[in-house]
Scaffold this motif. Structure first.
Motif, PDB file in Angstrom:
ATOM      1  N   ASN A  51       0.812  -1.232   0.000  1.00  0.00           N
ATOM      2  CA  ASN A  51       0.000   0.000   0.000  1.00  0.00           C
ATOM      3  C   ASN A  51       0.839   1.273   0.000  1.00  0.00           C
ATOM      4  O   ASN A  51       0.408   2.309   0.517  1.00  0.00           O
ATOM      5  CB  ASN A  51      -0.973   0.014   1.190  1.00  0.00           C
ATOM      6  N   ASN A  96      -1.108   0.532  -7.941  1.00  0.00           N
ATOM      7  CA  ASN A  96      -1.029  -0.916  -8.164  1.00  0.00           C
ATOM      8  C   ASN A  96      -0.137  -1.205  -9.357  1.00  0.00           C
ATOM      9  O   ASN A  96      -0.355  -0.686 -10.452  1.00  0.00           O
ATOM     10  CB  ASN A  96      -2.418  -1.519  -8.422  1.00  0.00           C
ATOM     11  N   GLN A 134      -9.844  -4.031 -11.505  1.00  0.00           N
ATOM     12  CA  GLN A 134      -9.987  -4.280 -10.072  1.00  0.00           C
ATOM     13  C   GLN A 134     -10.320  -5.744  -9.794  1.00  0.00           C
ATOM     14  O   GLN A 134      -9.822  -6.334  -8.832  1.00  0.00           O
ATOM     15  CB  GLN A 134     -11.076  -3.370  -9.483  1.00  0.00           C
ATOM     16  N   ARG A 191      -8.018  -8.574  -7.677  1.00  0.00           N
ATOM     17  CA  ARG A 191      -8.541  -9.474  -6.644  1.00  0.00           C
ATOM     18  C   ARG A 191      -8.224 -10.935  -6.990  1.00  0.00           C
ATOM     19  O   ARG A 191      -7.869 -11.730  -6.114  1.00  0.00           O
ATOM     20  CB  ARG A 191     -10.044  -9.269  -6.479  1.00  0.00           C
ATOM     21  N   LYS A 199      -5.498  -7.626  -4.172  1.00  0.00           N
ATOM     22  CA  LYS A 199      -6.500  -6.874  -3.418  1.00  0.00           C
ATOM     23  C   LYS A 199      -7.440  -7.838  -2.730  1.00  0.00           C
ATOM     24  O   LYS A 199      -7.626  -8.978  -3.168  1.00  0.00           O
ATOM     25  CB  LYS A 199      -7.291  -5.941  -4.345  1.00  0.00           C
ATOM     26  N   SER A 200      -8.068  -7.335  -1.655  1.00  0.00           N
ATOM     27  CA  SER A 200      -9.049  -8.133  -0.930  1.00  0.00           C
ATOM     28  C   SER A 200     -10.271  -8.370  -1.811  1.00  0.00           C
ATOM     29  O   SER A 200     -10.585  -7.584  -2.704  1.00  0.00           O
ATOM     30  CB  SER A 200      -9.462  -7.408   0.347  1.00  0.00           C
ATOM     31  N   GLN A 203     -13.019  -2.020  -1.190  1.00  0.00           N
ATOM     32  CA  GLN A 203     -12.189  -1.230  -0.287  1.00  0.00           C
ATOM     33  C   GLN A 203     -12.264   0.241  -0.672  1.00  0.00           C
ATOM     34  O   GLN A 203     -11.950   0.606  -1.814  1.00  0.00           O
ATOM     35  CB  GLN A 203     -10.740  -1.715  -0.339  1.00  0.00           C
ATOM     36  N   ASP A 224     -10.913   3.751  -0.819  1.00  0.00           N
ATOM     37  CA  ASP A 224      -9.601   4.383  -0.751  1.00  0.00           C
ATOM     38  C   ASP A 224      -9.710   5.784  -1.347  1.00  0.00           C
ATOM     39  O   ASP A 224      -9.924   5.945  -2.545  1.00  0.00           O
ATOM     40  CB  ASP A 224      -8.574   3.555  -1.526  1.00  0.00           C
TER      41      ASP A 224
END
Length: 412
Positions: A28, A93, A138, A142, A147-148, A152, A154
């Protein structure tokens, strides 16, 4: 927010520290880079960029935002004697070359981008298609564990004062579509965050709310059914609140950053009222004194309406208070007033106020010694200790003032 594609040809420029950059974004920590922008000159601060790897392993390898104030001329990366259009970027990212979002995957979504024929940086993705690329990217992050699986929120990728629509934000945060953030007051699951999407003017057929924003203060109606009233009231100590505001429906929202609750007025038959400030230095409310009171023309104002006012408070320890009373006794150290003696122990129950010899606003978590840092004072002496602006009177100074007044009145 507009969407642009940057390109990277690994045979023309070697990204020597790409491994450390990938690891940095995994932790991050965004990576700042200067990048060529081809022949295009019209990008702006806050525009979204996707970095496309050319040659082998073609596809999107990074994403970020433009952090320079538009496009500028600088030395060309492949020919230092020449100048070229550049932008500064912040990549949040970056993935390894074997983890790119491939051209085959990108061609599945319907866009006007020639994914097979991308040459120079600066190609713009049509605004109504950018969020499709963002959604796919995105989801890809994942899938490869960058990424979770949960959405999220941000805000670090957003620019204050820049305009966004819900499709863009939903894609950026990992929601399937804008419906997840379609309400005026959004409270994302498992997040200590509240997002306000506030419109000043509404369509005639919609519920009309009294919302106003002057750039510093936001006056806002709560929800008709009061669903988030309590959540909003607790934001001073619990949640961060971020504001997106627009003057009318169907226009873009301007992001104004974090805002801070100043005042709430809780209602039951109509939406509650909330006042937010863009500054965390809350306005001081000063009671106005009527200097010229004329009983013949004075008309009293209404009182007793239910209104909740929130203000900054500083934590006080009950254990410290109890220890101070045990050490010093519940008697005013300035004037010797004893509540038990005057009102009776049954009513007073050893009541006394505890005064901090150093202003509590300056303690900032300091360890308290009740022997020297705390002093019992009656309510009157306690008020007088804090009466002078910018100065706290000591017990000795209050005692001297009392003695002076008694001498002047002949009571000593």
């Amino acid at each position: 927010m507009r969407y642009f594609i940057l390109t990277w040809h690994p045979h023309k420029w070697e990204w020597k520290d790409i491994h450390s950059c990938v690891q940095s974004t995994k932790n991050n920590n965004p990576v700042d880079e200067q990048w060529s922008f081809g022949n295009r000159k019209d990008a702006d601060l806050g525009d979204r960029v996707f970095l496309y790897r050319q040659k082998d392993n073609r596809g999107i390898i990074a994403s970020g935002i433009i952090t320079s104030d538009g496009v500028y001329l600088d030395k060309h990366f492949s020919a230092p004697t020449k100048e070229g259009n550049c932008v500064d970027c912040r990549f949040e990212n970056i993935v390894m070359p074997n983890d790119v979002l491939s051209v085959d995957d990108l061609k599945v979504i319907k866009t006007d981008v020639p994914w097979d024929r991308l040459q120079a940086s600066g190609v713009e993705i049509p605004t109504d298609q950018g969020h499709l690329v963002e959604n796919l990217w995105q989801a890809h992050l994942r899938n490869i564990g960058m990424k979770s699986d949960e959405a999220q929120i941000d805000f670090s990728q957003l620019i204050r004062g820049y305009r966004y629509d819900r499709n863009q934000l939903a894609a950026l945060w990992g929601y399937e579509d804008f419906h997840a953030i379609g309400r005026g007051i959004v409270t994302p699951a498992n997040e200590k965050t509240i997002i306000l999407f506030v419109s000043e003017k509404h369509q005639p057929t919609s519920t009309q709310y009294d919302n106003r924003f002057d750039g510093e203060l936001l006056w806002m109606d709560g929800e008709e059914k009061h669903g988030n009233d309590l959540r909003l009231m607790n934001t001073l100590h619990e949640d961060e609140v971020h504001l997106f505001y627009r003057s009318e429906k169907k226009s873009l929202f301007t992001y104004h950053g974090q805002v801070f609750l100043v005042e709430s007025e809780i209602k039951t038959t109509s939406p509650s009222r909330f006042l937010f400030s863009v500054s965390n230095k809350l306005p001081v409310q000063i009671d106005q004194i009527i200097d010229e009171y004329n009983p013949e023309i004075f008309e009293g104002e209404k009182e007793g309406l239910r209104k909740l006012r929130l203000h900054v408070t500083y934590e006080r320890s009950k254990r410290n208070r109890d220890a101070a009373i045990k050490i010093h006794d519940p008697v005013c150290k300035a004037c010797d007033f004893n509540f038990d003696t005057f009102y009776g122990q049954e009513l007073a129950q050893s009541y006394i106020e505890i005064h901090h010899t150093t202003s509590i606003t300056e303690l900032n978590g300091k360890q308290i010694d009740p022997n020297i840092d705390l002093v019992p004072l009656c309510a009157n002496c306690h008020r007088m200790a804090h009466r002078s602006k910018g100065k706290i009177l000591t017990v000795e100074e209050i005692q001297e003032q009392i003695k002076k007044q008694k001498t002047a009145s002949g009571n000593i």
